[in-house]
Enzyme design. Structure first.
Site, PDB file in Angstrom:
ATOM      1  N   ASP A  26       0.823  -1.211   0.000  1.00  0.00           N
ATOM      2  CA  ASP A  26       0.000   0.000   0.000  1.00  0.00           C
ATOM      3  C   ASP A  26       0.857   1.262   0.000  1.00  0.00           C
ATOM      4  O   ASP A  26       1.991   1.248   0.473  1.00  0.00           O
ATOM      5  CB  ASP A  26      -0.923  -0.031   1.231  1.00  0.00           C
ATOM      6  CG  ASP A  26      -2.077   0.954   1.114  1.00  0.00           C
ATOM      7  OD1 ASP A  26      -2.369   1.415  -0.016  1.00  0.00           O
ATOM      8  OD2 ASP A  26      -2.685   1.264   2.161  1.00  0.00           O
ATOM      9  N   ASN A  74     -10.906  -2.068  -5.675  1.00  0.00           N
ATOM     10  CA  ASN A  74     -10.090  -1.117  -6.431  1.00  0.00           C
ATOM     11  C   ASN A  74     -10.692  -0.739  -7.784  1.00  0.00           C
ATOM     12  O   ASN A  74     -10.241   0.222  -8.422  1.00  0.00           O
ATOM     13  CB  ASN A  74      -8.655  -1.643  -6.600  1.00  0.00           C
ATOM     14  CG  ASN A  74      -7.837  -1.615  -5.327  1.00  0.00           C
ATOM     15  OD1 ASN A  74      -6.955  -2.440  -5.107  1.00  0.00           O
ATOM     16  ND2 ASN A  74      -8.109  -0.645  -4.448  1.00  0.00           N
TER      17      ASN A  74
HETATM   18  C1  IPE Z   1      -1.465   0.348  -3.347  1.00  0.00           C
HETATM   19  O1  IPE Z   1      -1.265   1.702  -3.376  1.00  0.00           O
HETATM   20  C2  IPE Z   1      -1.706  -0.239  -4.727  1.00  0.00           C
HETATM   21  C3  IPE Z   1      -3.110  -0.565  -5.007  1.00  0.00           C
HETATM   22  C4  IPE Z   1      -4.094  -0.558  -4.143  1.00  0.00           C
HETATM   23  C5  IPE Z   1      -3.425  -0.961  -6.369  1.00  0.00           C
HETATM   24  P1  IPE Z   1      -2.472   2.731  -3.376  1.00  0.00           P
HETATM   25  O2  IPE Z   1      -2.819   3.048  -4.776  1.00  0.00           O
HETATM   26  O3  IPE Z   1      -3.592   2.243  -2.541  1.00  0.00           O
HETATM   27  O4  IPE Z   1      -1.803   3.997  -2.704  1.00  0.00           O
HETATM   28  P2  IPE Z   1      -2.467   4.964  -1.653  1.00  0.00           P
HETATM   29  O5  IPE Z   1      -2.937   4.118  -0.513  1.00  0.00           O
HETATM   30  O6  IPE Z   1      -3.590   5.661  -2.341  1.00  0.00           O
HETATM   31  O7  IPE Z   1      -1.372   5.878  -1.258  1.00  0.00           O
HETATM   32  C1  IPE Z   2      -5.494  -2.631  -0.315  1.00  0.00           C
HETATM   33  O1  IPE Z   2      -5.143  -1.295  -0.449  1.00  0.00           O
HETATM   34  C2  IPE Z   2      -5.369  -3.319  -1.627  1.00  0.00           C
HETATM   35  C3  IPE Z   2      -4.024  -3.407  -2.182  1.00  0.00           C
HETATM   36  C4  IPE Z   2      -2.921  -3.043  -1.608  1.00  0.00           C
HETATM   37  C5  IPE Z   2      -3.941  -3.978  -3.481  1.00  0.00           C
HETATM   38  P1  IPE Z   2      -6.224  -0.147  -0.648  1.00  0.00           P
HETATM   39  O2  IPE Z   2      -5.470   1.133  -0.713  1.00  0.00           O
HETATM   40  O3  IPE Z   2      -7.113  -0.471  -1.778  1.00  0.00           O
HETATM   41  O4  IPE Z   2      -7.082  -0.256   0.698  1.00  0.00           O
HETATM   42  P2  IPE Z   2      -7.879   0.868   1.493  1.00  0.00           P
HETATM   43  O5  IPE Z   2      -8.781   1.541   0.506  1.00  0.00           O
HETATM   44  O6  IPE Z   2      -6.868   1.795   2.042  1.00  0.00           O
HETATM   45  O7  IPE Z   2      -8.602   0.105   2.551  1.00  0.00           O
HETATM   46 MG    MG Z   3      -4.052   2.426  -0.617  1.00  0.00          MG
END
Ligand code: IPE
Ligand code: IPE
Ligand code: MG
Length: 248
Positions: A26, A74
């Site tokens: 994340d 997502n």
């Molecule tokens: C994790 O990074 C990757 C995915 C969930 C695909 P994020 O895209 O969630 O990054 P933040 O949490 O918005 O910084």
């Molecule tokens: C969890 O991250 C999913 C992945 C890392 C692929 P998200 O960024 O989607 O989760 P939330 O929205 O912070 O819970």
């Molecule tokens: Mg995230």
């Protein structure tokens, strides 16, 4: 066959390495935004981190690594970000596939496949087939994965088996459920790690994590290094896991 619920509940003394580590990768978006970059740039940097973490794992005593790459939630993100992420998955398989095959890594994907583009599904199935007999290391990537979705799909298949007369409701055991999850045949995660300073699970491996240890690190995924990884694995080694029993 399955290492879940009942078979592996012996108290483990501190000192061992986690055989199976699962990572919620994340913080890609925040990594990029804090630098004035588009979120996709963070995802690109994030994808680049994967190789180092995979390669560091066997030396740390890890046999199974599971990476959360895309959740069932997502899809709510802007279309351009979703398309960009799917492009990165394709690129990862094309770019890293041959190396994973050659290095003896068995690759599996968990999550619902049907919502993914047909060409991506084919790339995933191809890499799974090419690495099926590899045994040196196990890499599992969660794409369109959600724990509730996984349990729902498993429940439907078990209900179908009961309806078809293949088993009775009374014959359903924890092992039946494990055998119908996407992770069938994989050990439960010993350690679940989340980057970016968020303290939540976001639907990752709810059945399998019943007795997992958790670790949370502040670094965003694009900044997560093999050294940080090693530190977390060492931290795991100092924990005593009791699985509900009393320590001797
Ligand atoms: C994790 O990074 C990757 C995915 C969930 C695909 P994020 O895209 O969630 O990054 P933040 O949490 O918005 O910084
Ligand atoms: C969890 O991250 C999913 C992945 C890392 C692929 P998200 O960024 O989607 O989760 P939330 O929205 O912070 O819970
Ligand atoms: Mg995230």
């Amino acid at each position: 066959m399955h290492s879940g619920t009942s078979s592996k509940l012996a108290i483990s003394q501190p000192g061992g390495a986690p055989a199976h580590v699962a990572i919620i990768m994340d913080g890609n978006g925040r990594w990029a935004s804090s630098r004035g970059l588009p979120r996709l740039q963070g995802h690109r940097r994030g994808a680049d981190r994967v190789r180092e973490i995979v390669e560091a794992s066997p030396d740390l005593g890890i046999t199974h690594l599971t990476l959360f790459a895309f959740s069932t939630e997502n899809w709510k993100r802007p279309a351009a970000e979703v398309i960009g992420l799917m492009r990165l998955f394709r690129r990862y398989i094309k770019k890293e596939g041959a190396r994973l095959v050659a290095e003896g890594v068995r690759v599996r994907f968990i999550g619902g496949r049907e919502r993914l583009d047909a060409d991506l599904q084919a790339l995933m199935a191809g890499l799974e087939a090419q690495t099926r007999t590899n045994t040196r290391f196990n890499l599992t990537v969660a794409v369109n994965y959600g724990g509730r979705d996984e349990i729902l799909r498993a429940t439907r298949r078990i209900a179908e088996a009961v309806r078809a007369g293949e088993m009775t409701a009374e014959e359903i055991t924890p092992a039946t459920i494990e055998a119908h999850l996407d992770t069938a045949g994989l050990p439960d995660p010993d350690l679940i790690l989340r980057t970016s300073g968020e303290y939540r699970v976001s639907g990752f491996l709810p059945w399998q994590s019943a007795y997992s240890e958790y670790a949370f690190v502040e670094a965003c995924w694009p900044d997560f290094t093999a050294e940080m990884f090693a530190q977390q694995v060492q931290g795991f080694g100092s924990r005593e896991r009791r699985f509900g029993a009393v320590a001797g």
